[in-house]
Design an enzyme around this catalytic site. Structure first.
Site, PDB file in Angstrom:
ATOM      1  N   HIS A 136      94.988  13.868  -9.533  1.00 49.41           N
ATOM      2  CA  HIS A 136      93.519  13.921  -8.648  1.00 49.41           C
ATOM      3  C   HIS A 136      92.558  12.810  -9.303  1.00 49.41           C
ATOM      4  O   HIS A 136      91.478  13.428  -8.604  1.00 49.41           O
ATOM      5  CB  HIS A 136      93.238  15.606  -7.928  1.00 49.41           C
ATOM      6  CG  HIS A 136      94.118  16.186  -7.730  1.00 49.41           C
ATOM      7  ND1 HIS A 136      94.837  15.747  -6.191  1.00 49.41           N
ATOM      8  CD2 HIS A 136      95.110  16.951  -8.428  1.00 49.41           C
ATOM      9  CE1 HIS A 136      95.633  16.996  -6.011  1.00 49.41           C
ATOM     10  NE2 HIS A 136      95.831  17.560  -6.484  1.00 49.41           N
ATOM     11  N   SER A 154      81.015 -12.189 -14.494  1.00 50.38           N
ATOM     12  CA  SER A 154      80.008 -11.527 -14.119  1.00 50.38           C
ATOM     13  C   SER A 154      79.222 -12.912 -14.286  1.00 50.38           C
ATOM     14  O   SER A 154      79.056 -14.165 -15.560  1.00 50.38           O
ATOM     15  CB  SER A 154      79.315 -10.917 -14.218  1.00 50.38           C
ATOM     16  OG  SER A 154      78.144 -11.173 -13.795  1.00 50.38           O
ATOM     17  N   LYS A 188      79.880  -9.144 -19.474  1.00 47.30           N
ATOM     18  CA  LYS A 188      81.197  -8.791 -18.987  1.00 47.30           C
ATOM     19  C   LYS A 188      82.622  -9.019 -18.554  1.00 47.30           C
ATOM     20  O   LYS A 188      82.812 -10.384 -18.355  1.00 47.30           O
ATOM     21  CB  LYS A 188      80.648  -8.306 -16.794  1.00 47.30           C
ATOM     22  CG  LYS A 188      80.872  -7.007 -16.590  1.00 47.30           C
ATOM     23  CD  LYS A 188      80.053  -7.040 -15.647  1.00 47.30           C
ATOM     24  CE  LYS A 188      80.350  -6.318 -14.545  1.00 47.30           C
ATOM     25  NZ  LYS A 188      82.314  -6.236 -13.789  1.00 47.30           N
ATOM     26  N   GLU A 225      93.828  -6.646 -11.301  1.00 49.57           N
ATOM     27  CA  GLU A 225      92.978  -6.955  -9.486  1.00 49.57           C
ATOM     28  C   GLU A 225      94.011  -8.275  -8.877  1.00 49.57           C
ATOM     29  O   GLU A 225      94.948  -8.083  -7.796  1.00 49.57           O
ATOM     30  CB  GLU A 225      91.993  -7.516  -9.780  1.00 49.57           C
ATOM     31  CG  GLU A 225      91.067  -6.267 -10.425  1.00 49.57           C
ATOM     32  CD  GLU A 225      89.600  -7.011 -10.616  1.00 49.57           C
ATOM     33  OE1 GLU A 225      88.484  -6.269 -10.725  1.00 49.57           O
ATOM     34  OE2 GLU A 225      89.271  -7.876 -10.693  1.00 49.57           O
TER      35      GLU A 225
END
Length: 459
Positions: free
Chosen positions: A182, A312, A318, A325
């Protein structure tokens, strides 16, 4: 007409065709009629279609139906198409006649023109190249042959990903980390156990893909228009499949019931669902990697994925988890493709399925996308860095380790200890020393995270 076009004739009359085109009237009519999408038939499908034409010519010659000089010309022309030397001659949209007749005739016309130009012998697209065949048995067969080739390539890519996982297990499999259910802290596992789960899932998917090849190996060649075999030699399917097996490098057989293989597309739907299962598995692995890599300061930060590109346009420094992805987006596309294949596969009415081109397109797109995603995700796993100190610090102070004390002190007392440790932000061991009669040495032994990954009951 000007020099840019020539006039071709078919059963419907005259049509203007680009002068340099190898294809003829029927292909041109489909070009004119179906300007719907940018999607064209996959290279593997064109290869399979040409191999079927070559195998058919060889079978017709063996059965005494096609003279030697004509079959030699057709076989040579079909081989050139199979090799990809004339892909520009296949301009047709995927969204066309549902049987794929336009593309079957496209192949017949191109191969006939090549054979005629090379040999000087008159070669007819229907009477010679399409002898003993119909679009209705050729296109389903091409779906099976091309999908089988794509699945084999995907299976090979999966072997590489499994090797990537194995290399990471060997290097870091002993690292003990916090398990999670969870998305909340659970009892410890090792990285090796976590990655072995990935491996087992992928092995199951690979086995499923291989099992699906059995259904794809059965072809309706010889069934012609509706499955009766009208206008084909009774042994045509058997002989053509033997030659096709030699050309494709894998075994194909004429199906025991051509009616079922022409009207139904269960084997194709099965292949799509097996690819969907792999997409489900890859999505899970991709998301695990994204979470493990999250942060690096405010997230889990358990691993650092290889830096592939700036993350970014506004935030300097970043770095994003671009490999998982990309793989996750592939998985979403494949799941959608499977829905399309399922809807299309159920669109058989009486003796013919009428969504064959879109089945071919989606199956081959899914297999190709998955092959690429598997390679990208495997490389991400092989090249990640495990942040051992961060993992160890989080695991050693996690109150959830109290679970190991259940057999010794009971669930209720364990819950009270854990709640107090959370509330006071103290170590589990310190709180347990105050709330139980267990010694520091006993607690060290019972709460050893590495020992907890081996299961069993605390002693």
């Amino acid at each position: 007409m000007n020099n840019e076009f020539r006039i071709e004739k078919d059963s419907m009359g005259e049509v203007a065709v680009p002068a340099a085109a190898l294809y003829g009237a029927q292909t041109q009519r489909a070009v004119d009629n179906f300007r719907i999408s940018p999607y064209r038939f996959h290279r593997l499908f064109l290869q399979a279609l040409a191999q079927i034409k070559q195998a058919s010519a060889l079978a017709n010659h063996e059965l005494g139906l096609l003279p030697e000089e004509r079959v030699a010309a057709i076989a040579e022309a079909a081989a050139a198409v199979a090799d990809g030397r004339h892909d520009g001659e296949f301009p047709l949209d995927i969204f066309q006649t549902g049987s794929g007749t336009s593309t079957n005739m496209n192949a017949n016309e191109v191969i006939a023109a090549l054979a005629e130009r090379k040999s000087g012998i008159a070669v007819h697209p229907n009477d010679d190249v399409n002898m003993s065949q119909s679009s209705n048995d050729v296109i389903p067969s091409a779906i099976h042959v091309s999908t089988a080739a794509a699945v084999r390539a995907l299976s090979r890519a999966l072997e590489g990903m499994l090797a990537d996982i194995d290399s990471q297990i060997e290097a870091t499999g002993d690292v003990v980390k916090t398990g999670r259910t969870h998305l909340m802290d659970a009892v410890p596992v090792t990285l090796g156990q976590e990655m072995e789960a990935w491996r087992h899932q992928l092995e199951g998917c690979r086995a499923g893909l291989r099992e699906g090849l059995a259904g794809l190996s059965q072809l309706p060649l010889g069934g012609t228009a509706v499955g009766t075999g009208l206008n084909a030699h009774p042994r045509f399917g058997e002989v053509a499949c033997r030659h096709l097996s030699d050309l494709a490098g894998t075994t194909f057989a004429s199906s025991s019931n051509h009616f079922a293989r022409i009207a139904g597309q269960e084997a194709a739907a099965d292949a799509g669902s097996r690819m969907r299962s792999l997409a489900v598995c890859l999505m899970k692995i991709a998301n695990d990697l994204r979470w493990m890599n999250s942060g690096p300061i405010a997230g889990l930060g358990e691993v650092t994925l290889q830096a592939l590109q700036p993350g970014s346009s506004i935030m300097p420094g970043k770095i994003n988890p671009v490999a998982p992805e990309a793989a996750a987006m592939v998985c979403a596309q494949v799941m959608g493709n499977d829905v399309t294949v399922g809807i299309a596969a159920q669109s058989g009415v009486f003796q013919l399925n009428v969504m064959l081109p879109v089945i071919a397109h989606n199956l081959l797109e899914s297999a190709g996308l998955l092959t690429g995603a598997v390679r990208v995700l495997g490389s991400a796993i092989a090249n990640l860095t495990v942040n051992r100190e961060r993992i160890e610090a989080a695991t050693s102070r996690n109150p959830i380790l109290v679970t190991a004390l259940n057999p010794v002190i009971g669930y209720e007392l364990g819950a009270s200890i854990a709640k107090r440790a959370y509330a006071e932000d103290r170590s589990l061991k310190d709180v347990a020393l105050e709330m139980t009669d267990l010694s520091a040495e006993e607690l060290d032994r019972l709460l050893d995270p590495a020992k907890l990954t081996k299961g069993g009951i605390a002693e």
